[in-house]
Design a protein around this motif. Structure first.
Motif, PDB file in Angstrom:
ATOM      1  N   SER A 101       0.825  -1.214   0.000  1.00  0.00           N
ATOM      2  CA  SER A 101       0.000   0.000   0.000  1.00  0.00           C
ATOM      3  C   SER A 101       0.859   1.265   0.000  1.00  0.00           C
ATOM      4  O   SER A 101       1.976   1.290   0.542  1.00  0.00           O
ATOM      5  N   GLU A 102       0.310   2.320  -0.607  1.00  0.00           N
ATOM      6  CA  GLU A 102       0.910   3.651  -0.603  1.00  0.00           C
ATOM      7  C   GLU A 102      -0.211   4.673  -0.442  1.00  0.00           C
ATOM      8  O   GLU A 102      -1.255   4.548  -1.088  1.00  0.00           O
ATOM      9  N   THR A 103      -0.009   5.667   0.392  1.00  0.00           N
ATOM     10  CA  THR A 103      -0.997   6.733   0.564  1.00  0.00           C
ATOM     11  C   THR A 103      -0.342   8.070   0.263  1.00  0.00           C
ATOM     12  O   THR A 103       0.754   8.362   0.748  1.00  0.00           O
ATOM     13  N   SER A 104      -1.010   8.882  -0.549  1.00  0.00           N
ATOM     14  CA  SER A 104      -0.469  10.189  -0.913  1.00  0.00           C
ATOM     15  C   SER A 104      -1.618  11.166  -1.123  1.00  0.00           C
ATOM     16  O   SER A 104      -2.752  10.774  -1.428  1.00  0.00           O
ATOM     17  N   LYS A 105      -1.308  12.439  -0.956  1.00  0.00           N
ATOM     18  CA  LYS A 105      -2.305  13.472  -1.187  1.00  0.00           C
ATOM     19  C   LYS A 105      -2.461  13.692  -2.687  1.00  0.00           C
ATOM     20  O   LYS A 105      -1.477  13.798  -3.420  1.00  0.00           O
ATOM     21  N   LEU A 106      -3.697  13.744  -3.139  1.00  0.00           N
ATOM     22  CA  LEU A 106      -3.950  14.006  -4.557  1.00  0.00           C
ATOM     23  C   LEU A 106      -3.766  15.490  -4.837  1.00  0.00           C
ATOM     24  O   LEU A 106      -4.316  16.353  -4.137  1.00  0.00           O
ATOM     25  N   THR A 107      -2.985  15.781  -5.853  1.00  0.00           N
ATOM     26  CA  THR A 107      -2.743  17.160  -6.259  1.00  0.00           C
ATOM     27  C   THR A 107      -3.397  17.395  -7.616  1.00  0.00           C
ATOM     28  O   THR A 107      -3.906  16.476  -8.255  1.00  0.00           O
ATOM     29  N   HIS A 108      -3.364  18.626  -8.066  1.00  0.00           N
ATOM     30  CA  HIS A 108      -4.045  18.970  -9.310  1.00  0.00           C
ATOM     31  C   HIS A 108      -3.436  18.220 -10.497  1.00  0.00           C
ATOM     32  O   HIS A 108      -2.236  17.973 -10.556  1.00  0.00           O
ATOM     33  N   GLY A 109      -4.293  17.915 -11.437  1.00  0.00           N
ATOM     34  CA  GLY A 109      -3.908  17.087 -12.565  1.00  0.00           C
ATOM     35  C   GLY A 109      -4.573  15.732 -12.449  1.00  0.00           C
ATOM     36  O   GLY A 109      -5.582  15.575 -11.752  1.00  0.00           O
ATOM     37  N   ILE A 110      -4.019  14.747 -13.130  1.00  0.00           N
ATOM     38  CA  ILE A 110      -4.635  13.422 -13.165  1.00  0.00           C
ATOM     39  C   ILE A 110      -3.656  12.376 -12.649  1.00  0.00           C
ATOM     40  O   ILE A 110      -2.511  12.294 -13.093  1.00  0.00           O
ATOM     41  N   LYS A 111      -4.118  11.592 -11.702  1.00  0.00           N
ATOM     42  CA  LYS A 111      -3.404  10.411 -11.225  1.00  0.00           C
ATOM     43  C   LYS A 111      -4.119   9.196 -11.799  1.00  0.00           C
ATOM     44  O   LYS A 111      -5.333   9.060 -11.657  1.00  0.00           O
ATOM     45  N   THR A 112      -3.367   8.296 -12.429  1.00  0.00           N
ATOM     46  CA  THR A 112      -3.968   7.152 -13.101  1.00  0.00           C
ATOM     47  C   THR A 112      -3.474   5.843 -12.500  1.00  0.00           C
ATOM     48  O   THR A 112      -2.275   5.654 -12.316  1.00  0.00           O
TER      49      THR A 112
ATOM     50  N   ASN B 267      -7.708  -5.451 -18.661  1.00  0.00           N
ATOM     51  CA  ASN B 267      -7.098  -4.132 -18.551  1.00  0.00           C
ATOM     52  C   ASN B 267      -8.093  -3.119 -17.989  1.00  0.00           C
ATOM     53  O   ASN B 267      -9.214  -2.995 -18.487  1.00  0.00           O
ATOM     54  N   PHE B 268      -7.683  -2.387 -16.967  1.00  0.00           N
ATOM     55  CA  PHE B 268      -8.546  -1.385 -16.358  1.00  0.00           C
ATOM     56  C   PHE B 268      -7.824  -0.043 -16.329  1.00  0.00           C
ATOM     57  O   PHE B 268      -6.601   0.048 -16.485  1.00  0.00           O
ATOM     58  N   LYS B 269      -8.592   1.006 -16.098  1.00  0.00           N
ATOM     59  CA  LYS B 269      -8.023   2.346 -15.959  1.00  0.00           C
ATOM     60  C   LYS B 269      -8.922   3.172 -15.056  1.00  0.00           C
ATOM     61  O   LYS B 269     -10.124   3.257 -15.287  1.00  0.00           O
ATOM     62  N   THR B 270      -8.333   3.773 -14.030  1.00  0.00           N
ATOM     63  CA  THR B 270      -9.057   4.677 -13.148  1.00  0.00           C
ATOM     64  C   THR B 270      -8.284   5.978 -13.053  1.00  0.00           C
ATOM     65  O   THR B 270      -7.106   5.987 -12.671  1.00  0.00           O
ATOM     66  N   ASP B 271      -8.934   7.071 -13.435  1.00  0.00           N
ATOM     67  CA  ASP B 271      -8.332   8.399 -13.387  1.00  0.00           C
ATOM     68  C   ASP B 271      -8.897   9.172 -12.206  1.00  0.00           C
ATOM     69  O   ASP B 271     -10.115   9.202 -11.988  1.00  0.00           O
ATOM     70  N   PHE B 272      -8.000   9.817 -11.453  1.00  0.00           N
ATOM     71  CA  PHE B 272      -8.381  10.696 -10.356  1.00  0.00           C
ATOM     72  C   PHE B 272      -7.955  12.109 -10.752  1.00  0.00           C
ATOM     73  O   PHE B 272      -6.757  12.407 -10.786  1.00  0.00           O
TER      74      PHE B 272
ATOM     75  N   ARG C  66     -12.731  14.258  -9.464  1.00  0.00           N
ATOM     76  CA  ARG C  66     -13.489  13.482 -10.446  1.00  0.00           C
ATOM     77  C   ARG C  66     -12.806  12.118 -10.589  1.00  0.00           C
ATOM     78  O   ARG C  66     -11.603  12.047 -10.827  1.00  0.00           O
ATOM     79  N   ILE C  67     -13.576  11.045 -10.428  1.00  0.00           N
ATOM     80  CA  ILE C  67     -13.059   9.682 -10.572  1.00  0.00           C
ATOM     81  C   ILE C  67     -13.733   9.058 -11.785  1.00  0.00           C
ATOM     82  O   ILE C  67     -14.960   8.918 -11.827  1.00  0.00           O
ATOM     83  N   VAL C  68     -12.927   8.709 -12.772  1.00  0.00           N
ATOM     84  CA  VAL C  68     -13.432   8.092 -14.006  1.00  0.00           C
ATOM     85  C   VAL C  68     -12.797   6.716 -14.121  1.00  0.00           C
ATOM     86  O   VAL C  68     -11.571   6.591 -14.196  1.00  0.00           O
ATOM     87  N   SER C  69     -13.624   5.670 -14.127  1.00  0.00           N
ATOM     88  CA  SER C  69     -13.084   4.310 -14.093  1.00  0.00           C
ATOM     89  C   SER C  69     -13.792   3.418 -15.088  1.00  0.00           C
ATOM     90  O   SER C  69     -15.015   3.506 -15.272  1.00  0.00           O
ATOM     91  N   GLY C  70     -13.013   2.534 -15.712  1.00  0.00           N
ATOM     92  CA  GLY C  70     -13.598   1.586 -16.650  1.00  0.00           C
ATOM     93  C   GLY C  70     -12.542   0.711 -17.304  1.00  0.00           C
ATOM     94  O   GLY C  70     -11.379   0.678 -16.874  1.00  0.00           O
ATOM     95  N   ILE C  71     -12.948  -0.006 -18.345  1.00  0.00           N
ATOM     96  CA  ILE C  71     -11.996  -0.771 -19.142  1.00  0.00           C
ATOM     97  C   ILE C  71     -10.942   0.179 -19.699  1.00  0.00           C
ATOM     98  O   ILE C  71     -11.254   1.278 -20.162  1.00  0.00           O
ATOM     99  N   ASN C  72      -9.695  -0.230 -19.653  1.00  0.00           N
ATOM    100  CA  ASN C  72      -8.629   0.588 -20.219  1.00  0.00           C
ATOM    101  C   ASN C  72      -8.825   0.678 -21.736  1.00  0.00           C
ATOM    102  O   ASN C  72      -8.907  -0.340 -22.424  1.00  0.00           O
ATOM    103  N   ASN C  73      -8.895   1.913 -22.235  1.00  0.00           N
ATOM    104  CA  ASN C  73      -9.080   2.091 -23.678  1.00  0.00           C
ATOM    105  C   ASN C  73      -7.769   1.997 -24.450  1.00  0.00           C
ATOM    106  O   ASN C  73      -7.743   2.201 -25.669  1.00  0.00           O
ATOM    107  N   TYR C  74      -6.692   1.619 -23.774  1.00  0.00           N
ATOM    108  CA  TYR C  74      -5.398   1.411 -24.422  1.00  0.00           C
ATOM    109  C   TYR C  74      -5.523   0.355 -25.524  1.00  0.00           C
ATOM    110  O   TYR C  74      -5.966  -0.769 -25.293  1.00  0.00           O
ATOM    111  N   ALA C  75      -5.159   0.722 -26.739  1.00  0.00           N
ATOM    112  CA  ALA C  75      -5.164  -0.186 -27.898  1.00  0.00           C
ATOM    113  C   ALA C  75      -6.510  -0.882 -28.062  1.00  0.00           C
ATOM    114  O   ALA C  75      -6.568  -2.030 -28.498  1.00  0.00           O
ATOM    115  N   SER C  76      -7.605  -0.189 -27.718  1.00  0.00           N
ATOM    116  CA  SER C  76      -8.913  -0.856 -27.684  1.00  0.00           C
ATOM    117  C   SER C  76     -10.041   0.003 -28.233  1.00  0.00           C
ATOM    118  O   SER C  76     -11.172  -0.030 -27.732  1.00  0.00           O
ATOM    119  N   THR C  77      -9.772   0.792 -29.254  1.00  0.00           N
ATOM    120  CA  THR C  77     -10.873   1.498 -29.911  1.00  0.00           C
ATOM    121  C   THR C  77     -11.907   0.483 -30.377  1.00  0.00           C
ATOM    122  O   THR C  77     -11.570  -0.487 -31.072  1.00  0.00           O
TER     123      THR C  77
END
Length: 725
Positions: free
Chosen positions: A194-205, A247-252, A261-272
């Protein structure tokens, strides 16, 4: 049409308060997720948090904030689009049939209904005003457990295909002064760090691109604490995870207004994904639960939900077992296995599990370099097949289980020679192996049939197979299917194929226990666990390491689903190893005949004790008492639902001089008015307890002052039974 009377009241109230605006409430026992439809038919999230006592006051929430301007007016959209007003990370991105890349989604209607299992399903239909493009947002809420599952159904009736560039399952919008992310990372034998960190501006994936064994480096589970890092019993915290094995992807994203804003779903990497007219694309569910009473309450909600609604047979019995893997590895024969089966009866567990190495003839499975995919019993090792082992188990009044890895193949195998087109590989590139193997192409229906029949035939040909250990050791390199024409669909179609196979197996064999294994904890998720009764947390079975791993897994998964084995890993005594393994679903992976007389007596006695208290561990309420990352002692309690009985596990995790339970450990989950007696159980032969078992304590005393289990270097593991008198 709104079927819920509660929702109807909300509609009346909020139509008056907002003019033509409407609020759609999603209410659970403690929480409220409030959606709003504005005058332009935009669907947004205005609140997710503790339920208000006065429901009419939800309308006041937006005006209570004085944040910077939302230039787009859609930053809090319930499902954020792209190419139009939105300036932030979208939940969905499309290219329409005419090549246009813009999308707007407007509210059309919604319906709320009660389901047979007690859950409530809210569906909200959205449509683009310009294009015949539709998204149905689905919110399945479980009132008592404060759990919500979200997913999206995407469809269009345009003249030709539409390209889905991104297709998230959920898009949460949360307000707080600050946010703290707890995430996990690892590798083989290092799971759930486990790792805990403060979320800062921008996107953590957080994401995975491994195809299979997707959690090897990065599991999809996470926590987000609001205002400050939540503790076990205090603070507001959101748990989340995607119910998906690929493959999954969650953006914070911390936006310009300081909202998360939390956006989560199947990773769209190489998956159009090319979506045909009238075809539906359904995303996997994104799971979340919110607690305002700390991490412990959130985990108990999730554990109860998992047992009742998600894990296969989550409220039914489990089998203890003896596995041959660390006793024999690949080196065994029929007589050696029969001896181990007799040892299974001697030990006192329910089942003997035959692990890897029992199959393949042209290329015998004597190591991990050959034979995988050739699922005929090895005639040299097992001249009489599997059936004779099943009979031996039956004669010894134990059950028989078996290991398989049906998704994979060794290049040195008859299957590979006969069906090279069944393998995932690029046609013009050299093969690259993970553990000397490749992945079978489950996009192909013929391969799906092969995998299904591999499992099904074990039951047809060998009688009473009572348990399956399903392994998955390889990730996907050189992703390519010779079956499908559109390679952008590969990762998604592979997972569809896997779930089709698992569904077919469960239709034929609905009750047989199956362990979800993936070279350790490489595939642990609720998308797969609906087909499995338990999972293998890690190949690292050192009991000291397992205390930390099992602690972290327990935030998201119930004890009944966590398979823990006693093995030769670690230098701790057999009592310590067994005591650690009893915090979940107990198993052994040892050479019984090599145990000393006292060690054998201890294991036999511990199993008898375990059989008496296992229902409390599996179905009771779990409380973390002393965190191994913060103290010399790890302590975990399980209390039954009537608060009359419980079992408390205590372990020394620091070997420095004088380390131990210097202070009493405060208990949780008891009735303050009741009186309790504490007894030490699972004592090693010819030892005595160091605690005073004659004293009586009130629940109030035990939860305010605590109890000292007398942990020290000479008493490194102590199991206590607590019972109301």
């Amino acid at each position: 049409m709104i079927k819920s009377a509660f929702s109807f009241i909300f509609l009346i109230i909020y139509n008056v308060a907002f003019g033509s605006d409407t609020l759609i409430p999603i209410i659970t026992a403690q929480n409220a997720l409030i959606l709003r439809i504005d005058q332009k038919k935009n669907l947004s999230t205005i609140y997710y948090g503790k339920k208000l006592a006065n429901a009419t006051e939800y309308v006041l929430i937006p005006q209570a904030y004085r944040q910077s301007i939302d230039y787009s007016e859609v930053a809090n959209a319930a499902y954020t689009t792209s190419g139009s007003q939105n300036l932030l990370e979208p939940a969905i991105t499309v290219t329409h049939a005419d090549g246009n890349n813009s999308l707007n989604l407007r509210y059309v209607n919604h319906e709320q209904k009660k389901l047979e299992n007690g859950a409530t399903l809210l569906t909200i239909l959205l449509k683009d005003p310009v294009y015949n493009f539709y998204v149905t947002l689905c919110y399945k809420s479980y009132f008592a457990q404060d759990v919500i599952e979200q997913w999206a159904i995407i469809k269009h009736t345009e003249k030709s295909n539409v390209l889905l560039q991104k297709f998230a399952s959920a898009n949460l919008h949360i307000k707080a002064k600050s946010f703290w992310l707890t995430q996990y990372h690892g590798d083989w034998a290092k799971e759930m760090q486990s790792e805990t960190s403060k979320l800062t501006h921008g996107i953590k994936t957080l994401d995975s691109k491994l195809g299979t064994r997707a959690n090897l480096f990065q599991p999809s589970v996470f926590m987000v604490s609001l205002e400050r890092p939540a503790t076990e019993d205090e603070g507001t915290v959101l748990y989340g995870s995607l119910e998906y094995s690929g493959n999954f992807k969650t953006d914070f994203e911390l936006d310009n207004q300081n909202n998360l804003r939390i956006v989560s779903g199947i990773n769209n990497y190489a998956s159009t994904y090319t979506l045909k007219p009238d075809e539906e694309f359904t995303t996997p569910a994104f799971l979340h639960t919110l607690s305002t009473k700390g991490k412990g309450a959130a985990s108990r909600n999730l554990q109860e939900w998992a047992r009742n609604y998600k894990i296969l047979n989550g409220n039914e019995n489990r089998l203890t077992l003896l596995n041959n893997w660390e006793a024999t590895y690949f080196d065994f024969n029929e007589s050696k296995l029969k001896e181990l089966i007799r040892d299974t009866r001697k030990l006192g567990v329910d089942l003997f599990l035959l692990d890897d190495g029992w199959f393949a003839n042209k290329y015998p499975r004597n190591g991990d370099v050959a034979g995988l995919g050739d699922w005929a019993p090895n005639q040299k090792k097992l001249p009489n097949g599997i059936g004779t082992l099943v009979k031996e188990a039956t004669d010894n009044k134990v059950k028989f289980g078996i290991w398989i890895e049906p998704e994979m193949v060794n290049p040195k195998s008859e299957l590979y020679e006969q069906h090279p087109d069944w393998v995932v590989k690029q046609p013009n590139r050299p093969e690259h192996y993970f553990r000397n193997q490749l992945v079978l192409d489950l996009c192909n229906p013929q391969v799906q049939d092969f995998v299904f029949n591999t499992v099904h035939n074990l039951f047809i040909n060998n009688g009473d197979i009572a348990y399956i250990k399903w392994d998955c050791n390889s990730v996907i390199y050189n992703a390519h299917s010779s079956y499908i024409s559109n390679q952008s669909h590969f990762y998604i179609e592979y997972m569809k194929g896997l779930y089709k196979v698992l569904k077919r197996i469960r239709e034929k064999h609905p009750k047989v226990p199956m362990m979800l294994c993936s070279g350790g904890g490489g595939r642990v998720d609720y998308g797969a666990l609906q087909y499995f009764t338990e999972f293998w947390p890690s190949d690292n079975t050192d009991p000291l390491e397992r205390i930390f791993m099992q602690w972290e897994y327990s935030y998201f998964y119930p004890a009944i689903a966590t398979a823990n084995h006693v093995t030769d890993w670690g230098k701790q005594p057999i009592k310590f190893k067994t005591d650690v393994a009893m915090m979940g679903k107990l198993g052994f992976d040892i050479v019984v005949k090599d145990l000393s007389k006292s060690d054998l007596l201890y294991c036999q006695s511990a199993i008898r004790h375990y059989n008496k208290f296992k229902d409390i561990v599996w179905f009771g309420t779990q409380y973390r008492l002393s965190n191994p990352t913060e103290a010399d002692v790890a302590s975990m309690a399980y209390i039954n639902n009537t608060k009359t009985k419980g079992v408390i596990f205590n372990y020394l995790v620091n070997n420095r001089y004088g380390a131990g339970s210097i202070y009493p450990i405060r208990l949780k989950g008891l009735d303050r008015q009741k009186k309790y007696k504490i007894t030490e159980i699972c004592l090693y032969p010819e030892t005595r307890s160091a605690i005073d078992e004659e004293k009586v304590y009130t629940g109030d005393f035990l939860m305010n002052i605590g109890f000292n289990p007398m942990i020290n270097a000479q008493r490194s593991s102590v199991i206590l039974s607590i019972e109301q008198i």
